[in-house]
Design a protein around this motif. Structure first.
Motif, PDB file in Angstrom:
ATOM      1  N   ASP A  41       0.860  -1.179   0.000  1.00  0.00           N
ATOM      2  CA  ASP A  41       0.000   0.000   0.000  1.00  0.00           C
ATOM      3  C   ASP A  41       0.902   1.236   0.000  1.00  0.00           C
ATOM      4  O   ASP A  41       1.909   1.274   0.720  1.00  0.00           O
ATOM      5  CB  ASP A  41      -0.876   0.054   1.254  1.00  0.00           C
ATOM      6  CG  ASP A  41      -1.912  -1.070   1.315  1.00  0.00           C
ATOM      7  OD1 ASP A  41      -1.974  -1.902   0.387  1.00  0.00           O
ATOM      8  OD2 ASP A  41      -2.653  -1.107   2.320  1.00  0.00           O
ATOM      9  N   PHE A  42       0.532   2.252  -0.776  1.00  0.00           N
ATOM     10  CA  PHE A  42       1.327   3.496  -0.783  1.00  0.00           C
ATOM     11  C   PHE A  42       0.486   4.651  -1.293  1.00  0.00           C
ATOM     12  O   PHE A  42      -0.542   4.453  -1.944  1.00  0.00           O
ATOM     13  CB  PHE A  42       2.586   3.328  -1.648  1.00  0.00           C
ATOM     14  CG  PHE A  42       2.304   3.246  -3.120  1.00  0.00           C
ATOM     15  CD1 PHE A  42       2.273   4.392  -3.913  1.00  0.00           C
ATOM     16  CD2 PHE A  42       2.069   2.022  -3.728  1.00  0.00           C
ATOM     17  CE1 PHE A  42       2.000   4.307  -5.270  1.00  0.00           C
ATOM     18  CE2 PHE A  42       1.799   1.936  -5.093  1.00  0.00           C
ATOM     19  CZ  PHE A  42       1.763   3.088  -5.861  1.00  0.00           C
ATOM     20  N   ASP A  43       0.946   5.855  -0.991  1.00  0.00           N
ATOM     21  CA  ASP A  43       0.317   7.041  -1.562  1.00  0.00           C
ATOM     22  C   ASP A  43       1.321   7.940  -2.283  1.00  0.00           C
ATOM     23  O   ASP A  43       0.940   8.909  -2.927  1.00  0.00           O
ATOM     24  CB  ASP A  43      -0.448   7.837  -0.501  1.00  0.00           C
ATOM     25  CG  ASP A  43       0.454   8.468   0.540  1.00  0.00           C
ATOM     26  OD1 ASP A  43       1.686   8.236   0.526  1.00  0.00           O
ATOM     27  OD2 ASP A  43      -0.073   9.212   1.385  1.00  0.00           O
ATOM     28  N   THR A  44       2.609   7.594  -2.200  1.00  0.00           N
ATOM     29  CA  THR A  44       3.656   8.366  -2.870  1.00  0.00           C
ATOM     30  C   THR A  44       4.650   7.386  -3.486  1.00  0.00           C
ATOM     31  O   THR A  44       5.045   6.416  -2.840  1.00  0.00           O
ATOM     32  CB  THR A  44       4.399   9.287  -1.877  1.00  0.00           C
ATOM     33  OG1 THR A  44       3.442  10.157  -1.251  1.00  0.00           O
ATOM     34  CG2 THR A  44       5.459  10.124  -2.573  1.00  0.00           C
ATOM     35  N   LEU A  45       5.024   7.661  -4.738  1.00  0.00           N
ATOM     36  CA  LEU A  45       6.023   6.821  -5.394  1.00  0.00           C
ATOM     37  C   LEU A  45       7.107   7.701  -6.000  1.00  0.00           C
ATOM     38  O   LEU A  45       6.944   8.915  -6.114  1.00  0.00           O
ATOM     39  CB  LEU A  45       5.378   5.925  -6.460  1.00  0.00           C
ATOM     40  CG  LEU A  45       4.640   6.564  -7.626  1.00  0.00           C
ATOM     41  CD1 LEU A  45       5.586   7.099  -8.693  1.00  0.00           C
ATOM     42  CD2 LEU A  45       3.713   5.547  -8.251  1.00  0.00           C
ATOM     43  N   GLN A  46       8.208   7.066  -6.378  1.00  0.00           N
ATOM     44  CA  GLN A  46       9.316   7.798  -6.994  1.00  0.00           C
ATOM     45  C   GLN A  46       9.550   7.320  -8.419  1.00  0.00           C
ATOM     46  O   GLN A  46       9.643   6.126  -8.683  1.00  0.00           O
ATOM     47  CB  GLN A  46      10.609   7.601  -6.210  1.00  0.00           C
ATOM     48  CG  GLN A  46      11.790   8.317  -6.859  1.00  0.00           C
ATOM     49  CD  GLN A  46      13.123   8.040  -6.183  1.00  0.00           C
ATOM     50  OE1 GLN A  46      13.167   7.613  -5.037  1.00  0.00           O
ATOM     51  NE2 GLN A  46      14.208   8.275  -6.899  1.00  0.00           N
ATOM     52  N   ILE A  47       9.626   8.296  -9.329  1.00  0.00           N
ATOM     53  CA  ILE A  47      10.157   8.048 -10.660  1.00  0.00           C
ATOM     54  C   ILE A  47      11.384   8.947 -10.805  1.00  0.00           C
ATOM     55  O   ILE A  47      11.689   9.731  -9.897  1.00  0.00           O
ATOM     56  CB  ILE A  47       9.112   8.317 -11.773  1.00  0.00           C
ATOM     57  CG1 ILE A  47       8.608   9.752 -11.705  1.00  0.00           C
ATOM     58  CG2 ILE A  47       7.993   7.296 -11.702  1.00  0.00           C
ATOM     59  CD1 ILE A  47       7.727  10.134 -12.880  1.00  0.00           C
ATOM     60  N   ASP A  48      12.073   8.836 -11.908  1.00  0.00           N
ATOM     61  CA  ASP A  48      13.310   9.577 -12.077  1.00  0.00           C
ATOM     62  C   ASP A  48      13.311  10.322 -13.407  1.00  0.00           C
ATOM     63  O   ASP A  48      12.789   9.834 -14.398  1.00  0.00           O
ATOM     64  CB  ASP A  48      14.493   8.605 -12.026  1.00  0.00           C
ATOM     65  CG  ASP A  48      14.467   7.766 -10.760  1.00  0.00           C
ATOM     66  OD1 ASP A  48      14.766   8.326  -9.693  1.00  0.00           O
ATOM     67  OD2 ASP A  48      14.113   6.580 -10.828  1.00  0.00           O
ATOM     68  N   LEU A  49      13.905  11.524 -13.405  1.00  0.00           N
ATOM     69  CA  LEU A  49      14.096  12.315 -14.614  1.00  0.00           C
ATOM     70  C   LEU A  49      15.175  13.343 -14.316  1.00  0.00           C
ATOM     71  O   LEU A  49      15.081  14.078 -13.324  1.00  0.00           O
ATOM     72  CB  LEU A  49      12.802  13.019 -15.042  1.00  0.00           C
ATOM     73  CG  LEU A  49      12.882  13.833 -16.344  1.00  0.00           C
ATOM     74  CD1 LEU A  49      13.160  12.910 -17.538  1.00  0.00           C
ATOM     75  CD2 LEU A  49      11.601  14.619 -16.560  1.00  0.00           C
ATOM     76  N   TYR A  50      16.204  13.367 -15.158  1.00  0.00           N
ATOM     77  CA  TYR A  50      17.302  14.323 -14.946  1.00  0.00           C
ATOM     78  C   TYR A  50      16.729  15.731 -14.778  1.00  0.00           C
ATOM     79  O   TYR A  50      15.755  16.106 -15.433  1.00  0.00           O
ATOM     80  CB  TYR A  50      18.273  14.284 -16.121  1.00  0.00           C
ATOM     81  CG  TYR A  50      19.364  13.246 -15.996  1.00  0.00           C
ATOM     82  CD1 TYR A  50      19.100  11.968 -15.529  1.00  0.00           C
ATOM     83  CD2 TYR A  50      20.662  13.550 -16.366  1.00  0.00           C
ATOM     84  CE1 TYR A  50      20.102  11.018 -15.432  1.00  0.00           C
ATOM     85  CE2 TYR A  50      21.675  12.612 -16.278  1.00  0.00           C
ATOM     86  CZ  TYR A  50      21.394  11.340 -15.805  1.00  0.00           C
ATOM     87  OH  TYR A  50      22.391  10.413 -15.709  1.00  0.00           O
ATOM     88  N   LYS A  51      17.353  16.502 -13.911  1.00  0.00           N
ATOM     89  CA  LYS A  51      16.804  17.805 -13.544  1.00  0.00           C
ATOM     90  C   LYS A  51      16.799  18.818 -14.685  1.00  0.00           C
ATOM     91  O   LYS A  51      16.065  19.806 -14.620  1.00  0.00           O
ATOM     92  CB  LYS A  51      17.518  18.367 -12.317  1.00  0.00           C
ATOM     93  CG  LYS A  51      18.985  18.640 -12.501  1.00  0.00           C
ATOM     94  CD  LYS A  51      19.614  19.111 -11.212  1.00  0.00           C
ATOM     95  CE  LYS A  51      21.097  19.362 -11.391  1.00  0.00           C
ATOM     96  NZ  LYS A  51      21.690  19.879 -10.168  1.00  0.00           N
TER      97      LYS A  51
END
Length: 186
Positions: A41-51
């Motif tokens: 269960d979660f409400d926040t996830l992480q994806i990645d993209l160069y700044k």
């Protein structure tokens, strides 16, 4: 890249990447639909993209999602709690001028060159740096999508080439989109 709780809470099974390449400006824009299954269960996830790449917006289930960025990490707040075993998807619209490769393939990035006839020749080397150098993704080696569909839109007289098998190409007033299907983890 570390596998934090914001990454380990979901398992990506498919990416659908749409990217428009503009060689004259060394610019790309597009969207990715990340389809995944919740591990916990979660409400926040992480994806990645160069700044250096800009996020235009993130959506899921017809809701606009909020997010924060810390360098290349993008923390996405879902509109509700996603329950373990539930399938879901997020759509990320983005654009920007990707990093240019200084010494491909050892130093990754986009390669913006011309062939002997002066036509654009564009490639990307990101084996070391990862996919988040040029498109939003869960950029961790321990969770590669089972399959990916790549739609590359290019100016007239160019061909968009990707890993996988060419499924279709559509020409709209000289601008072409090529659909490639990658049936293996990548």
């Amino acid at each position: 890249a570390r596998n934090t709780k914001y990454r380990s809470c979901f398992d990506v099974y498919h990416n659908e990447l749409h990217v428009k390449v503009v060689p004259s400006k060394k610019f790309i824009s597009g969207k990715v639909i990340i389809s995944a299954k919740a591990v916990t269960d979660f409400d926040t996830l992480q994806i990645d993209l160069y700044k250096n790449m800009k996020i235009i917006g993130i959506q899921s289930e017809n809701s606009v999602l909020t997010y924060t960025r810390e360098e290349g990490a993008v923390f996405v707040k879902m509109s509700r709690i996603i329950k373990a075993e539930e399938k879901f998807s997020i759509t990320v619209d983005y654009e920007g001028t990707p990093i240019s490769a200084k010494r491909p393939p050892w130093d990754g990035g986009f390669v913006w060159k011309k062939d002997k006839d002066g036509n654009p020749w564009v490639g990307v080397a990101c084996e070391t740096e990862g996919s988040s150098m040029w498109w939003p993704s869960k950029d961790i080696m321990s969770d590669e999508a089972d399959s990916t569909d790549v739609f590359i839109t290019v100016p007239p007289n160019l061909i968009g080439v990707s890993n996988g098998v060419l499924k279709d190409s559509v020409n709209n007033y000289g601008i072409s989109t090529y659909h490639w299907h990658i049936s293996y983890p990548i």
